[in-house]
Write a protein that holds these residues in place. Structure first.
Motif, short mmCIF file in Angstrom:
data_model
loop_
_atom_site.label_atom_id
_atom_site.label_comp_id
_atom_site.label_asym_id
_atom_site.label_seq_id
_atom_site.Cartn_x
_atom_site.Cartn_y
_atom_site.Cartn_z
N ARG A 11 0.83 -1.21 0.00
CA ARG A 11 0.00 0.00 0.00
C ARG A 11 0.86 1.26 0.00
O ARG A 11 0.56 2.24 -0.68
N ARG A 14 2.30 1.79 -3.51
CA ARG A 14 1.29 2.35 -4.42
C ARG A 14 1.07 3.84 -4.16
O ARG A 14 1.01 4.65 -5.08
N LYS A 17 4.11 5.77 -5.46
CA LYS A 17 4.15 5.87 -6.91
C LYS A 17 3.05 6.77 -7.46
O LYS A 17 3.24 7.42 -8.48
N GLU A 18 1.91 6.83 -6.81
CA GLU A 18 0.79 7.65 -7.29
C GLU A 18 0.89 9.11 -6.87
O GLU A 18 0.14 9.94 -7.38
#
Length: 93
Positions: A11, A14, A17-18
């Motif tokens: 999590r 992610r 990266k986002e």
């Protein structure tokens, strides 16, 4: 029983990266480290036990990162830096 859970790291990765910019990435890492190392707070009253558990947690985190995220060395370096900084932060409270 492992101190570090790989689904939490997933999590965090992610979110990292986002994140649209470096400030967001740093916040994602800091919040993620707090979630990854949440168990350490229970040992802050016993410095010897805290040091032992901190070393175990960092070793497990490093091993897991090197196993699953070896392709993103920047992420590994940054999250380990944040983890060590977080340990110092909670040990001085």
């Amino acid at each position: 029983m492992p101190e570090i859970h790989d689904e939490i790291i997933g999590r965090v990765y992610r979110s990292y990266k986002e994140a649209p910019h470096s400030r967001g990435k740093t916040e994602a890492l800091y919040d993620g480290v707090k979630n990854i190392l949440y168990k350490l707070n229970r040992y802050t009253t016993d410095p010897e036990k805290f040091k032992e558990k901190s070393e175990i947690a960092i070793t497990e985190l490093q091993d897991m990162l090197n196993r699953f995220y070896y392709h993103d060395t920047e992420f590994i370096d940054k999250i380990l830096y944040e983890a060590k900084a977080y340990i110092i932060e909670i040990s001085t409270q």
